[in-house]
Design an enzyme around this catalytic site. Sequence first.
Site, PDB file in Angstrom:
ATOM      1  N   CYS A  79       0.848  -1.201   0.000  1.00 53.07           N
ATOM      2  CA  CYS A  79       0.000   0.000   0.000  1.00 53.07           C
ATOM      3  C   CYS A  79       0.886   1.256   0.000  1.00 53.07           C
ATOM      4  CB  CYS A  79      -0.997  -0.033   1.161  1.00 53.07           C
ATOM      5  SG  CYS A  79      -2.348   1.161   0.952  1.00 53.07           S
ATOM      6  N   HIS A 182      -3.904  -4.549   0.001  1.00 52.20           N
ATOM      7  CA  HIS A 182      -3.468  -5.160   1.257  1.00 52.20           C
ATOM      8  C   HIS A 182      -3.598  -6.679   1.164  1.00 52.20           C
ATOM      9  CE1 HIS A 182      -3.005  -1.582   3.806  1.00 52.20           C
ATOM     10  NE2 HIS A 182      -3.984  -1.065   3.083  1.00 52.20           N
ATOM     11  N   GLU A 184      -2.690  -8.864   3.231  1.00 52.85           N
ATOM     12  CA  GLU A 184      -3.046  -9.407   4.548  1.00 52.85           C
ATOM     13  C   GLU A 184      -4.533  -9.247   4.869  1.00 52.85           C
ATOM     14  OE1 GLU A 184      -2.430  -5.107   5.357  1.00 52.85           O
ATOM     15  OE2 GLU A 184      -1.536  -6.572   4.013  1.00 52.85           O
TER      16      GLU A 184
END
Length: 202
Positions: A79, A182, A184
């Site tokens: 990001c 992202h 994750e």
Amino acid sequence: MIAIIDYDAGNIKSLQFALDKLKIESVLTKDLQTIREAKAIILPGVGAFKDAMDSLNKLGMTEVLREEAANGKPLLGICLGMQLFYETSYEDGEWQGIGLLKGSVNRIPDMVKVPHMGWNTLQKHKESPLFDKISDDSYVYFVHSYAIGGSYDSDTLVASSEYGTTIPAIVQKGNVTGMQFHPEKSGEVGLQLLKNYGELIS
């Protein structure tokens, strides 16, 4: 061991949780020697470009990241972390980035709702080991108002998303990789991307 850069601008907990789930060993650190000794570096990030660069500069990390990139160490920016790899950002002014990649960070066009927040598909531009076990048009999770543009090196573009314009979503030049979304927070697809990255650098 992967060093996750701790500079008070990171989406740290969810990233660490994802790496732990994949049994990829990582450490969250501000220590320059630990960063130098790690086998790879992840630069996460949320927030404003200028604040992030100010923090990296204050902690002495900017030069270390340039040195480690030049030494061939794998670096992954997530990001804002990806955006910091570029030369210049035009977020509320004009600011110098780390300069590992050619190009600039520009606001997403106002023809669409900004920030670009939510799920969007990845369109592959080239084959990469990062895409192992990932199908075409897989969805990943974005939260950002700025994206890579200007005279960036299109040869580095691995995958993009469409949102008012073509958003570089994954870029890679040698040992330097960036993900605008992202991983994750991107469910099974994101975990697979992180797993593939871990295998790529091991």
